[in-house]
Design an enzyme around this catalytic site. Structure first.
Site, mmCIF file in Angstrom:
data_model
loop_
_atom_site.group_PDB
_atom_site.id
_atom_site.type_symbol
_atom_site.label_atom_id
_atom_site.label_comp_id
_atom_site.label_asym_id
_atom_site.label_seq_id
_atom_site.Cartn_x
_atom_site.Cartn_y
_atom_site.Cartn_z
ATOM 1 N N SER A 8 0.838 -1.197 0.000
ATOM 2 C CA SER A 8 0.000 0.000 0.000
ATOM 3 C C SER A 8 0.872 1.246 0.000
ATOM 4 C CB SER A 8 -0.897 0.008 1.237
ATOM 5 O OG SER A 8 -1.461 1.300 1.374
ATOM 6 N N HIS A 33 -1.395 -1.240 -4.201
ATOM 7 C CA HIS A 33 -2.651 -0.852 -3.549
ATOM 8 C C HIS A 33 -2.647 0.655 -3.305
ATOM 9 C CE1 HIS A 33 -6.165 -1.771 -0.979
ATOM 10 N NE2 HIS A 33 -5.696 -0.840 -0.161
ATOM 11 N N ASP A 35 -4.808 3.924 -1.753
ATOM 12 C CA ASP A 35 -5.872 4.283 -0.818
ATOM 13 C C ASP A 35 -6.328 5.717 -1.023
ATOM 14 O OD1 ASP A 35 -6.090 1.903 0.968
ATOM 15 O OD2 ASP A 35 -3.965 2.307 1.251
ATOM 16 N N MET A 37 -8.908 8.604 0.182
ATOM 17 C CA MET A 37 -9.760 8.957 1.334
ATOM 18 C C MET A 37 -10.319 10.356 1.144
ATOM 19 S SD MET A 37 -7.219 7.725 4.347
ATOM 20 C CE MET A 37 -6.333 6.181 4.246
ATOM 21 N N HIS A 66 -8.474 1.476 -3.751
ATOM 22 C CA HIS A 66 -9.376 1.305 -2.608
ATOM 23 C C HIS A 66 -9.969 2.669 -2.270
ATOM 24 C CE1 HIS A 66 -9.612 0.282 1.999
ATOM 25 N NE2 HIS A 66 -10.798 0.426 1.453
ATOM 26 N N MET A 68 -12.035 4.967 -0.125
ATOM 27 C CA MET A 68 -12.663 5.170 1.187
ATOM 28 C C MET A 68 -13.367 6.515 1.137
ATOM 29 S SD MET A 68 -9.529 3.680 3.395
ATOM 30 C CE MET A 68 -8.482 3.707 1.951
ATOM 31 N N MET A 137 -11.553 -5.444 5.580
ATOM 32 C CA MET A 137 -10.716 -4.548 6.388
ATOM 33 C C MET A 137 -10.408 -5.231 7.717
ATOM 34 S SD MET A 137 -10.129 -2.039 4.472
ATOM 35 C CE MET A 137 -9.032 -1.280 5.690
ATOM 36 N N GLY A 142 -8.663 4.240 7.272
ATOM 37 C CA GLY A 142 -8.328 5.651 7.455
ATOM 38 C C GLY A 142 -6.855 5.915 7.706
ATOM 39 N N PHE A 143 -6.169 4.929 8.266
ATOM 40 C CA PHE A 143 -4.767 5.159 8.630
ATOM 41 C C PHE A 143 -3.946 3.894 8.420
ATOM 42 C CE2 PHE A 143 -7.554 7.806 11.131
ATOM 43 C CZ PHE A 143 -7.016 9.077 10.952
ATOM 44 N N GLY A 145 -0.573 1.570 9.590
ATOM 45 C CA GLY A 145 0.150 1.274 10.828
ATOM 46 C C GLY A 145 -0.703 0.968 12.043
ATOM 47 N N ASP A 175 -6.789 -6.197 4.323
ATOM 48 C CA ASP A 175 -6.106 -4.904 4.370
ATOM 49 C C ASP A 175 -6.069 -4.367 5.798
ATOM 50 O OD1 ASP A 175 -5.142 -2.372 3.814
ATOM 51 O OD2 ASP A 175 -6.881 -1.712 2.653
ATOM 52 N N GLY A 176 -4.845 -4.218 6.339
ATOM 53 C CA GLY A 176 -4.685 -3.597 7.651
ATOM 54 C C GLY A 176 -3.925 -4.471 8.624
ATOM 55 N N GLY A 177 -2.776 -3.980 9.075
ATOM 56 C CA GLY A 177 -2.014 -4.693 10.115
ATOM 57 C C GLY A 177 -1.399 -5.994 9.644
HETATM 58 C C1 DX5 Z 1 -6.120 1.820 5.747
HETATM 59 C C2 DX5 Z 1 -5.773 1.480 4.327
HETATM 60 C C3 DX5 Z 1 -4.705 0.476 4.183
HETATM 61 C C4 DX5 Z 1 -3.398 0.852 4.830
HETATM 62 C C5 DX5 Z 1 -2.855 -0.404 5.401
HETATM 63 O O1 DX5 Z 1 -7.283 2.513 5.784
HETATM 64 O O2 DX5 Z 1 -6.896 0.971 3.616
HETATM 65 O O3 DX5 Z 1 -4.505 0.065 2.839
HETATM 66 O O4 DX5 Z 1 -2.463 1.419 3.960
HETATM 67 O O5 DX5 Z 1 -1.765 -0.073 6.142
HETATM 68 P P1 DX5 Z 1 -1.013 -1.048 7.135
HETATM 69 O O6 DX5 Z 1 -0.567 -2.256 6.338
HETATM 70 O O7 DX5 Z 1 0.093 -0.206 7.611
HETATM 71 O O8 DX5 Z 1 -2.003 -1.442 8.210
HETATM 72 ZN ZN ZN Z 2 -6.529 0.025 1.601
#
Ligand code: DX5
Ligand code: ZN
Length: 216
Positions: A8, A33, A35, A37, A66, A68, A137, A142-143, A145, A175-177
């Protein structure tokens, strides 16, 4: 099918995007990927179409966009114009999801439907046959990390069961963590595509980290 890796760009160095995309091009990453927003659907604003259009001529990996944002159906032509391979819209943002999925495909893209962590899998029963991918998700969007929500592993397993029961080939992306530990458990539960932002771009050797995720 071997799972795919989609780094991402949200966690990349925005001062040096050319270098970051060159690294992605050289790497074992399968997709990039992206993102988008809007500060309304999620409490953050990232980047938009000017950035995607700037990446278009140099990015050699399929772009996995993606969105959002609220009312994502309004931007189908703009996303298609970036050359995107996959357009992911949130289930929670689409009143007429069936119409939106059809319009994304008519615009020449693959259609992905994204679920927030609280949105149950069972809501996909009557749309899953029409979508190319479900993006689960595993953090609140939104963020980058953020900490992985453990319940996501079980959710992937239940979605895998639904897809197999219906005899479909819908992809499951998470997607996420994502890191080596959560990634392994997600793949074992039936995920096909892993998004990873912070884990890739904050590592000392992002190219090797992509390789490590690919080898799970
Ligand atoms: C969060 C995004 C993700 C984000 C994942 O809202 O949709 O794509 O970049 O980031 P990590 O892998 O750091 O959780
Ligand atoms: Zn994403």
């Amino acid at each position: 099918m071997k799972h795919l890796i989609a780094p991402s760009l949200l966690s990349a160095n925005f001062l040096d995007l050319r270098k970051e995309v060159e690294m992605i091009n050289k790497s074992d990453a399968d997709w990039l990927h992206l993102d988008i927003m809007d500060g309304v659907f999620v409490p953050n604003i990232s980047f938009g179409f000017p950035v995607l259009n700037a990446l278009k001529p140099m990015c050699r990996k399929p772009m996995d966009v993606h969105l959002m944002i609220v009312e994502p159906q309004k931007f189908i032509p703009e996303v298609a114009a970036t050359g995107a391979y996959m357009m992911n819209v949130h289930y929670e943002a689409c009143t007429h999801l069936h119409r939106t999925v059809a319009a994304i495909k008519e615009a020449g893209m693959k259609a992905g439907v994204t679920l927030n962590p609280h949105t149950p899998i069972c809501l996909l029963e009557d749309i899953i046959q029409d979508v190319d991918m479900v993006l689960l998700m595993s953090v609140n969007p939104g963020f980058g990390g953020q900490r992985f929500i453990e319940h996501s592993v079980e959710k992937v397993a239940r979605l895998r069961e639904m897809i197999d029961r219906k005899g479909l080939d819908t992809l499951i992306e998470v997607d996420g963590g994502v890191n080596l530990d959560t990634g392994k458990r997600l793949v074992d539960a039936g995920a096909n595509v892993l998004v990873a932002g912070n884990f890739v771009f904050s590592s000392p050797d992002p190219e090797q980290t992509i390789k490590d995720l690919k080898a799970l």
